[in-house]
Design an enzyme around this catalytic site. Structure first.
Site, PDB file in Angstrom:
ATOM      1  N   CYS A 180       1.507  -1.808   6.551  1.00 18.79           N
ATOM      2  CA  CYS A 180       0.242  -1.670   7.120  1.00 18.79           C
ATOM      3  C   CYS A 180      -0.026  -0.120   7.711  1.00 18.79           C
ATOM      4  CB  CYS A 180       0.452  -2.235   8.499  1.00 18.79           C
ATOM      5  SG  CYS A 180       1.762  -1.638   9.677  1.00 18.79           S
TER       6      CYS A 180
ATOM      7  N   CYS B 188       6.004  -6.492  11.139  1.00 19.49           N
ATOM      8  CA  CYS B 188       6.350  -5.663  12.361  1.00 19.49           C
ATOM      9  C   CYS B 188       7.593  -5.814  12.852  1.00 19.49           C
ATOM     10  CB  CYS B 188       5.356  -5.954  13.377  1.00 19.49           C
ATOM     11  SG  CYS B 188       3.719  -6.523  12.706  1.00 19.49           S
TER      12      CYS B 188
HETATM   13 FE1  FES Z   1       1.596  -2.627  11.510  1.00 20.03          FE
HETATM   14 FE2  FES Z   1       2.246  -4.526  12.992  1.00 20.03          FE
HETATM   15  S1  FES Z   1       0.491  -4.410  11.901  1.00 20.03           S
HETATM   16  S2  FES Z   1       3.271  -2.767  12.997  1.00 20.03           S
END
Ligand code: FES
Length: 125
Positions: free
Chosen positions: A35, A105
């Site tokens: 992400c 995450c």
């Molecule tokens: Fe990036 Fe959770 S979506 S750390």
């Protein structure tokens, strides 16, 4: 909308150990390849290799904040050897689960811990 456990929501709303340790003797920083978010972890480790303090800073989502918060809670008071046994599954179990889209995450937390301990050993050389 993803379904979050009460523990995730609590740690997202009231994260523990946010910030920086100015005299940290171990620092790790990781960017998630999934992400693009960033997580930084600071540890204070004493002469007996016990983690006496842990703090984090992140530009991550709520799951990253909750995962980091519980990671720091788990780390404080642990020996380095015990800290090495923490996996992203340990973090997910502590949180009572994470949506599958948010597993990465918690992986970022495990990776930053590994980076931090690597940094600790490099500084000791
Ligand atoms: Fe990036 Fe959770 S979506 S750390």
């Amino acid at each position: 909308m993803w379904d979050y456990t009460d523990i995730v929501k609590e740690h997202y709303r009231n994260p523990k150990n946010v910030g920086e340790i100015l005299d940290a003797n171990a620092i790790g920083e990781i960017g998630s390849v999934v992400c693009g978010d960033v997580l930084k972890l600071y540890l204070k480790i004493d002469e007996n290799e016990i983690i006496t303090d842990a703090k984090f800073q992140t530009f991550g989502c709520g799951s990253a904040i909750a995962s980091s918060s519980v990671l720091t809670e788990m780390l404080i008071g642990k020996s380095i050897e015990d800290a090495k046994k923490i996996t992203n599954k340990t973090i997910i179990d502590y949180l009572g689960g994470l949506p599958k889209e948010k597993i990465h995450c918690s992986v970022m937390c495990k990776e930053v811990l590994d980076e931090c301990l690597k940094n600790y050993y490099e500084k000791k050389k």
